[in-house]
Design an enzyme around this catalytic site. Structure first.
Site, PDB file in Angstrom:
ATOM      1  N   LEU B 234       0.982  -1.166   0.123  1.00 25.53           N
ATOM      2  CA  LEU B 234       0.061   0.074   0.056  1.00 25.53           C
ATOM      3  C   LEU B 234       0.776   1.203  -0.053  1.00 25.53           C
ATOM      4  CD1 LEU B 234      -3.119   0.832   0.261  1.00 25.53           C
ATOM      5  CD2 LEU B 234      -2.347   1.311   2.449  1.00 25.53           C
ATOM      6  N   ASP B 235       0.411   2.128  -0.960  1.00 23.37           N
ATOM      7  CA  ASP B 235       1.368   3.498  -0.862  1.00 23.37           C
ATOM      8  C   ASP B 235       2.324   3.421  -1.383  1.00 23.37           C
ATOM      9  OD1 ASP B 235      -1.404   4.418   0.072  1.00 23.37           O
ATOM     10  OD2 ASP B 235      -0.538   4.426   2.058  1.00 23.37           O
ATOM     11  N   GLU B 236       3.103   2.027  -1.809  1.00 22.91           N
ATOM     12  CA  GLU B 236       4.550   2.203  -2.473  1.00 22.91           C
ATOM     13  C   GLU B 236       4.543   1.873  -3.941  1.00 22.91           C
ATOM     14  OE1 GLU B 236       7.204   2.488  -0.804  1.00 22.91           O
ATOM     15  OE2 GLU B 236       6.400   2.743   1.308  1.00 22.91           O
TER      16      GLU B 236
ATOM     17  N   ARG D 218      11.993   6.288  -6.775  1.00 20.75           N
ATOM     18  CA  ARG D 218      10.392   6.170  -6.667  1.00 20.75           C
ATOM     19  C   ARG D 218       9.562   7.180  -7.670  1.00 20.75           C
ATOM     20  NH1 ARG D 218       6.989   5.813  -2.317  1.00 20.75           N
ATOM     21  NH2 ARG D 218       5.043   5.039  -3.221  1.00 20.75           N
TER      22      ARG D 218
END
Lengths: 290, 290, 290, 290
Positions: B234-236, D218
């Site tokens: 999650l959120d990555e 990222r």
């Protein structure tokens, strides 16, 4: 978007002209046939039909210096003669020679010199020329020649001639870093290289004198700066870059001027960096920035 | 960067894979040989040597629909079989089918539906699904089906199965517009289409509950939002778009939440628009946005 | 900076006039003597000597409604009669009555109505008036009356009279949410309440028709919007708020218009929110925003 | 928001403490009774009831230097003894003495020195201290003493003692302008003046080493910087100012670092300017910036 330390053997090819099918293919075929590998490519057209075509290509080609003329010739045949396009081939390792004109304000000048020293700008600075002597010591600390060419109302043609003698053949770009004199059309024509100016305003707005005071009187909430190519019509050349900063009623006209100086130096630095990396294609009075 | 009203006969080709000399040339040759004119082309490589290659090409080809399969086949032979690249060919006129998951907050949902109605997004919305009934009336005003699938702690697998039954085969993209439930890895795998989420924070920062209160306690001066693809972590997942807005001590945690909502809706709208125009290329945990 | 849910018993006091020693002290003494606790206070002067004085004070006073007249009277004696200042006392719970004028574009209108429904704006909307019928259904969904008052070249005085009949006594503010008709000086005078306009440009710049096309032709890198009070000199009133968004050569004039719409709606929403919270003090052709 | 050239006879009064009715009135009455005219006043409370009170007042008082002690005494009686508030009275003409700690990176240091020379910062710089000798020549050009205090793993306590000997009694603020050593809690305690740090990241995010590489991996779209007061918990002190800049996949981790340097220097300069004008009130782990 910066390529300040271009590895050996990298080249840039800028192409523009009337759009027609097959240009991208032709360009890449010539490059591939000469053994070049395309590292980055940006292309756009102003319209699907009947528009203008723009392309910037960065490529790697072993022993580029030795093979430059041959590649240039092949491009001239294919792109110039056959397709009727304008093109421009440069070696990335060849840094632009940039002269800076300045008056008394130091913020844009020092920011450029400091970035150049840090290696952020793909340029050399063969000289700084000013109509005032004030910034000479500061410039020479960077081991850059400083020339003082006074400009009086009556002596302007003579001064421009002296400036041209200094510049001719020595520079690829002239940057007006808050230079407070207007350059004549004759000067621009004889100079023959692009000129970038930083305008103390978010153009087109508050043109003329005292922009910060007038902005203050109107209660503006943002102030800005504009970097543009210089044409004979002052402040009317193609825009390269713009930015703004938020201000409030708490700030005096002088505060606005200071904040404006911060915007000016960063906008000018970006415009010069992009020009030196051949990222800007002029097209009439507009510009494409890749 | 938008092409919301793509003219007939426009296509998009996305190519990625291990970089090697000649890819741009091969791609453009196949297109040119089939009579296509390249309208826009963006290309970049992650490294000069041994890196990853990315390219997005927009082209015009008369009678594209009729010639789609033939072109696709030619690309498979040249790009897939010969050069070992991944590619993706789409007709620009084919809008993405986008399902939206939502809970109780309406700001992201309404902004997407309103932009879709205005013609700003190259998508259709076959359904909105929510774990709460609250937003049903609002959605149906846009003449879009609304399905209420409650999700309780114990019923999650059953709820996900019901959601999958609704989605399977009907959608090309799932958007989580402030949907407050975590999707299981099984769900994501079985769904088989990309999922975009809007995160109420400037990732990676203040993850977990109560981000605005914690931001307030720390005295942050900017709050933000992040749109990203959803992965099992999650959120990555890869970040698509981010933005921030300035805040001050005068604002309560609730004010921050409201300003955050404004950032969330605009960031999510941009991410969805870019995805629907095939501007985003995922590469592991990062993304290239052309 | 928002106080959308003002608790009971909160008031706002706006003071302006010629600066002189002791004003802050006098204001706070009157408030304190009446049992009020100052919650927030912003004050500034345009110059240390001979300048203009501005102050916005938020205070808490139990049973404010019952004691309003008494406090107002005390302020009139002290600030008005004795110190020669203008002042304005309001109860925070009293929301402004805001009429919205609109033509065909819906983005600014819908954003205001949606924020009002969410409770973000301290206002009620007694009516929306348009010179076109198109947005009637949309407005009535919010349970807000919609009046269609056509404006033809010859019928303008009659139309303005009809508009004034609708507005007189019913509104505290008129918002022009992309209303494409010019209001006459007579209308403004007879209306007697402030009028806020959203201008499709970063004023002063590209005034007149076709701003986005002209911005495109010049190659601008930022487009903006300006919210300002309306005066008889169109587009020349005090600026309330401005913002910009970055654009590039890839975007068509139509794309610029869409991005411009996003800036317009958020700039107008902020300007209306601030006005409704009595944060803006007009001073000639400039404004102070606390 | 700057008052770099404060006229003679201007003072600043900072007040904070538990909120209660009548503080603003008491403060302004004391000032008025001593003949001071309030030029600017910012006040806010963290909560309507039971919250914290903050106020910054700028005033003009003829012959302030001669009457400083008397005014300070009156404030102590009224604000300190009677109302239990903390307060801080300063003469605006008294510039803060700011020491700068630096390692090898020059961008934050040079920007501060250059702004100080321009008169943009209300400070003097009695010394620059570095754990490396590299920037000595650059600093001395500004006619500022440069001290080289090497810091090795084993010699840290000795080095900190040497640093304290240099600083003690000579400075009002210590600025860490990309100083790459961690200061011990003992050092901070013994120093006894505030310390401002610039963090190479948008806190809290990507803490630790290699932030730009990790941001790149990222795929972040914005990078930022954070100026904060230093506490024993590294990177956890109250945030003063933050800003971000947009980046894209085209930029290498090194490009991100360069763009980050631009944000760092402007964020740090704003934080230092505000501190020197007494605009920042610390309150536990948050800050109020007037």
């Amino acid at each position: 978007m910066t390529e300040q330390n271009p590895q050996q053997d990298h080249g840039r090819l800028i192409v523009q002209g009337a759009d027609r099918p097959g240009i991208v293919s032709s360009v890449s075929r010539v490059l591939t046939e000469h053994g070049a590998n395309i590292v980055a490519l940006d292309q756009s057209s102003s319209d699907p039909e009947g528009g203008r075509f723009f392309q910037r290509t960065v490529f790697h080609l072993p022993k580029l210096s030795m093979r430059f003329d041959e590649l240039n010739e092949a491009l001239r045949t294919k792109l110039g003669d056959e397709l009727g396009l304008d093109f421009h081939l440069v070696e990335a390792k060849r840094r632009k020679r940039v002269a800076i004109f300045v008056s008394k304000a130091d913020h844009c000048l020092l920011d450029l010199l400091w970035r150049q020293r840090r290696g952020e700008l793909s340029m050399t600075v063969p000289m700084v020329v000013s109509n005032h002597p004030d910034l000479g010591e500061e410039v020479r600390r960077f081991e850059i020649p400083f020339f003082h060419v006074p400009v009086e109302k009556d002596s302007k043609p003579a001064a421009e001639k002296e400036q041209l003698n200094l510049l001719n053949g020595n520079v690829d770009l002239l940057v007006l870093a808050r230079y407070m004199q207007i350059l004549s059309g004759d000067f621009l024509e004889e100079l023959g290289v692009p000129v970038i100016n930083i305008h103390h305003s978010f153009l087109p707005a508050f043109m003329g004198a005292g922009p910060y005071l007038r902005a203050k009187e109107r209660g503006v909430k943002l102030i800005g700066a504009t970097a543009h190519y210089v044409t004979e019509d002052l402040d009317e050349g193609p825009i390269i870059e713009q930015d703004v900063i938020r201000v409030s009623h708490r700030e005096s006209a002088r505060d606005l001027q200071r904040k404006g100086a911060d915007v000016e130096r960063s906008v000018l630095a970006r415009a010069v960096a992009w020009h030196c990396e051949d990222r800007i294609i002029r097209d009439g009075n507009t510009s494409v920035v890749f």
